[in-house]
Design an enzyme around this catalytic site. Structure first.
Site, mmCIF file in Angstrom:
data_model
loop_
_atom_site.group_PDB
_atom_site.id
_atom_site.type_symbol
_atom_site.label_atom_id
_atom_site.label_comp_id
_atom_site.label_asym_id
_atom_site.label_seq_id
_atom_site.Cartn_x
_atom_site.Cartn_y
_atom_site.Cartn_z
ATOM 1 N NE ARG A 124 -1.534 2.299 3.015
ATOM 2 C CZ ARG A 124 -0.586 3.689 3.778
ATOM 3 N NH1 ARG A 124 -0.449 4.590 2.209
ATOM 4 N NH2 ARG A 124 -0.449 3.867 4.686
ATOM 5 C CG ASP A 125 3.816 4.345 3.291
ATOM 6 O OD1 ASP A 125 4.021 5.249 1.743
ATOM 7 O OD2 ASP A 125 3.044 4.640 3.882
ATOM 8 C CG HIS A 152 3.256 4.427 9.310
ATOM 9 N ND1 HIS A 152 2.792 3.826 8.359
ATOM 10 C CD2 HIS A 152 4.003 4.952 8.276
ATOM 11 C CE1 HIS A 152 3.187 3.534 7.062
ATOM 12 N NE2 HIS A 152 3.418 5.241 6.866
ATOM 13 C CG HIS A 183 7.568 7.867 5.560
ATOM 14 N ND1 HIS A 183 7.363 7.075 3.810
ATOM 15 C CD2 HIS A 183 5.895 7.469 5.913
ATOM 16 C CE1 HIS A 183 6.249 6.911 3.950
ATOM 17 N NE2 HIS A 183 5.361 6.878 5.289
ATOM 18 C CB CYS A 228 2.366 10.125 1.087
ATOM 19 S SG CYS A 228 -0.013 10.817 1.408
ATOM 20 C CG ASN A 240 6.808 3.425 5.455
ATOM 21 O OD1 ASN A 240 5.833 3.532 3.554
ATOM 22 N ND2 ASN A 240 5.994 3.730 5.947
HETATM 23 P P1 HMG Z 1 -13.558 14.145 -2.312
HETATM 24 O O1 HMG Z 1 -13.502 14.677 -3.508
HETATM 25 O O2 HMG Z 1 -13.862 15.451 -1.274
HETATM 26 O O3 HMG Z 1 -15.243 12.850 -1.794
HETATM 27 O O4 HMG Z 1 -12.248 12.805 -2.110
HETATM 28 P P2 HMG Z 1 -16.537 13.952 -3.002
HETATM 29 O O5 HMG Z 1 -17.217 12.833 -1.362
HETATM 30 O O6 HMG Z 1 -17.010 15.036 -2.263
HETATM 31 O O7 HMG Z 1 -16.727 12.727 -3.914
HETATM 32 C C1 HMG Z 1 -16.338 12.864 -4.948
HETATM 33 C C2 HMG Z 1 -15.850 11.662 -6.154
HETATM 34 O O8 HMG Z 1 -15.168 10.621 -5.504
HETATM 35 C C3 HMG Z 1 -17.097 10.665 -6.300
HETATM 36 O O9 HMG Z 1 -17.451 10.876 -7.640
HETATM 37 C C4 HMG Z 1 -17.434 9.788 -5.486
HETATM 38 O O10 HMG Z 1 -18.448 8.894 -5.843
HETATM 39 C C5 HMG Z 1 -16.008 9.778 -5.389
HETATM 40 P P3 HMG Z 1 -17.944 11.771 -8.765
HETATM 41 O O11 HMG Z 1 -19.693 11.345 -8.645
HETATM 42 O O12 HMG Z 1 -17.904 12.420 -9.103
HETATM 43 O O13 HMG Z 1 -18.024 10.210 -9.574
HETATM 44 N N1 HMG Z 1 -15.123 9.413 -4.300
HETATM 45 C C6 HMG Z 1 -14.821 7.857 -4.101
HETATM 46 N N2 HMG Z 1 -14.255 6.760 -5.384
HETATM 47 C C7 HMG Z 1 -13.703 5.972 -4.869
HETATM 48 N N3 HMG Z 1 -13.777 5.260 -3.784
HETATM 49 C C8 HMG Z 1 -13.569 6.111 -2.543
HETATM 50 C C9 HMG Z 1 -14.157 7.318 -2.861
HETATM 51 N N4 HMG Z 1 -14.836 8.432 -1.264
HETATM 52 C C10 HMG Z 1 -15.514 9.023 -3.062
HETATM 53 N N5 HMG Z 1 -13.257 5.968 -1.504
HETATM 54 C C11 HMG Z 1 -11.407 11.872 -0.930
HETATM 55 C C12 HMG Z 1 -12.729 12.379 -0.386
HETATM 56 C C13 HMG Z 1 -10.644 11.161 0.704
HETATM 57 C C14 HMG Z 1 -11.998 9.998 -1.285
HETATM 58 C C15 HMG Z 1 -9.399 11.728 -1.880
HETATM 59 O O14 HMG Z 1 -9.247 13.103 -1.465
HETATM 60 C C16 HMG Z 1 -9.003 10.680 -1.838
HETATM 61 O O15 HMG Z 1 -8.724 10.056 -2.231
HETATM 62 N N6 HMG Z 1 -7.857 10.867 -1.340
HETATM 63 C C17 HMG Z 1 -6.701 10.215 -1.424
HETATM 64 C C18 HMG Z 1 -6.018 9.978 -0.118
HETATM 65 C C19 HMG Z 1 -5.118 9.114 0.207
HETATM 66 O O16 HMG Z 1 -4.817 8.136 -0.639
HETATM 67 N N7 HMG Z 1 -3.453 9.513 0.169
HETATM 68 C C20 HMG Z 1 -2.270 8.095 0.729
HETATM 69 C C21 HMG Z 1 -2.667 7.298 1.626
HETATM 70 S S1 HMG Z 1 -1.796 8.473 3.131
HETATM 71 C C22 HMG Z 1 -0.309 8.125 3.459
HETATM 72 O O17 HMG Z 1 -0.082 7.680 3.189
HETATM 73 C C23 HMG Z 1 -0.520 8.993 5.412
HETATM 74 C C24 HMG Z 1 -0.180 7.070 5.334
HETATM 75 O O18 HMG Z 1 0.747 6.186 5.536
HETATM 76 C C25 HMG Z 1 0.659 7.612 7.590
HETATM 77 C C26 HMG Z 1 2.036 8.226 7.408
HETATM 78 O O19 HMG Z 1 2.912 7.734 6.235
HETATM 79 O O20 HMG Z 1 2.364 8.884 7.916
HETATM 80 C C27 HMG Z 1 -1.549 6.543 6.090
HETATM 81 MG MG MG Z 2 2.960 6.218 5.176
#
Ligand code: HMG
Ligand code: MG
Length: 297
Positions: free
Chosen positions: A14-15, A206, A208, A239, A248
């Site tokens: 994933r990450d 966690h 990085h 990210c 990581n």
């Molecule tokens: P949004 O645009 O605010 O969502 O996205 P919305 O509710 O306004 O909907 C807009 C459109 O998105 C709609 O489609 C929804 O159906 C669709 P439309 O009607 O326009 O065709 N939608 C989705 N589609 C698929 N899956 C969903 C979903 N939700 C809504 N779940 C959202 C909000 C959070 C979904 C968006 O901002 C997003 O996908 N962000 C990506 C977040 C991400 O993956 N970040 C990286 C991981 S975090 C990380 O790496 C840190 C971590 O490792 C810890 C660390 O390192 O510290 C965990």
């Molecule tokens: Mg991470």
């Protein structure tokens, strides 16, 4: 005191893959995850159910999950931002999910398009629905030791969010140094504050490795009694919303350090080294684990 046993949470699928220039197909991702399971890793994050236009590398996670043996004793948590993601994960048979809040407002907006408080409301609903379906919920907090947009982060804010995530049903909270700016001193300070509010046995770390501090920070966490460590094979990771952050802590490097302290972990280092080499060649990128580079024959 350093724990006798550590549980590793492998976040490579994933990450590790979410920030790569090259996206892997479902077959390759399933093969990668199965190789990691054969190494003895018992918790392997299998992907995420987020917007495919935002993180295309994770599209097809439902298919990936559907092709894994969910009954073989390995946990395959998937990252979930909202109820839509949860519904898709449930349809794919997920048994464990991970929700992800942020310690800073700007990162929360950039990453998941809402404020911290709004995200906690969403995650409360996601956790309730998941728990009533018998699905385990892990909680992340990002940017606990530094934010790409706001700089310094208040440990009190991290402790408040961690307490809330635990209260609404997460079984453990993974503290994410998303940017990798933490040092042993700031890690110690943060963990002192957080462990005043929640017990060490409900905390995971966690890190990085952007600034080369990940292993040192993990050692501090172990000294604070924390026994769950997130890591990514060959140091993959990053990210899309934390520009400049690198991978990581490499799982191979963590295991080598644990072996040096006679801490049990259950992972076959030799097999893991081969798995790290394999995935890096698929991605066309260099191995980032120092131990992998040193021990590979
Ligand atoms: P949004 O645009 O605010 O969502 O996205 P919305 O509710 O306004 O909907 C807009 C459109 O998105 C709609 O489609 C929804 O159906 C669709 P439309 O009607 O326009 O065709 N939608 C989705 N589609 C698929 N899956 C969903 C979903 N939700 C809504 N779940 C959202 C909000 C959070 C979904 C968006 O901002 C997003 O996908 N962000 C990506 C977040 C991400 O993956 N970040 C990286 C991981 S975090 C990380 O790496 C840190 C971590 O490792 C810890 C660390 O390192 O510290 C965990
Ligand atoms: Mg991470």
């Amino acid at each position: 005191m350093i724990p006798d046993n550590v549980r590793l949470v492998e976040v490579g699928p994933r990450d590790g893959l979410q920030n790569e220039g090259k996206s892997l197909g479902v077959d390759e991702r399933v093969d990668f995850i199965n190789r990691l399971a054969r190494c003895g890793l018992t918790h392997i994050e299998a992907g995420s159910f987020v917007r495919p236009d935002r993180v295309p590398q994770m599209s097809g996670t439902g298919e990936v999950l559907g092709r894994l043996d969910l009954d073989a004793g390995t946990s395959y948590p998937v990252l979930i931002p909202n109820l839509k993601g949860l519904d898709e994960a449930m349809s794919a048979g997920a048994r464990e999910i991970a929700i992800f809040a942020s310690a800073t407002e700007t990162f929360s907006h950039r990453n998941i398009n809402c404020s911290i408080d709004d995200s906690l409301e969403r995650f409360r609903a996601v956790t309730q629905k998941a728990r009533s379906a018998g699905i385990l919920v892990r909680g992340y907090i990002s940017c606990v030791l530094g934010c790409p947009y706001e700089g310094r982060v208040h440990s009190g804010a991290v402790a408040r969010i961690a307490t809330e995530l635990l209260e609404f049903g997460c079984y453990e909270i993974s503290l994410g140094d998303t940017l990798g700016t933490g040092t042993p001193a700031t890690t110690r300070k943060l963990l002192d504050v957080v462990t005043e509010c929640i017990p060490a046995d409900r905390i995971a770390v966690h890190f990085h490795d952007t600034y080369g501090q990940a292993l040192a920070n993990i050692l501090v966490a172990l000294q604070c009694g924390i026994s769950v460590i997130d890591a990514s094979v060959s140091g993959l990771g990053g990210c899309p919303y934390a520009k400049g952050a690198s991978g990581n802590a490499a799982t191979e490097d963590v295991i080598y350090m644990l072996d040096g302290m006679a801490v049990q972990h259950g992972v076959d280092l030799e097999l893991l080294i081969q798995t790290g080499r394999h995935i890096c060649s698929k991605l066309g990128r260099p191995v980032m684990s120092r131990v992998n580079l040193a021990l590979h024959s």
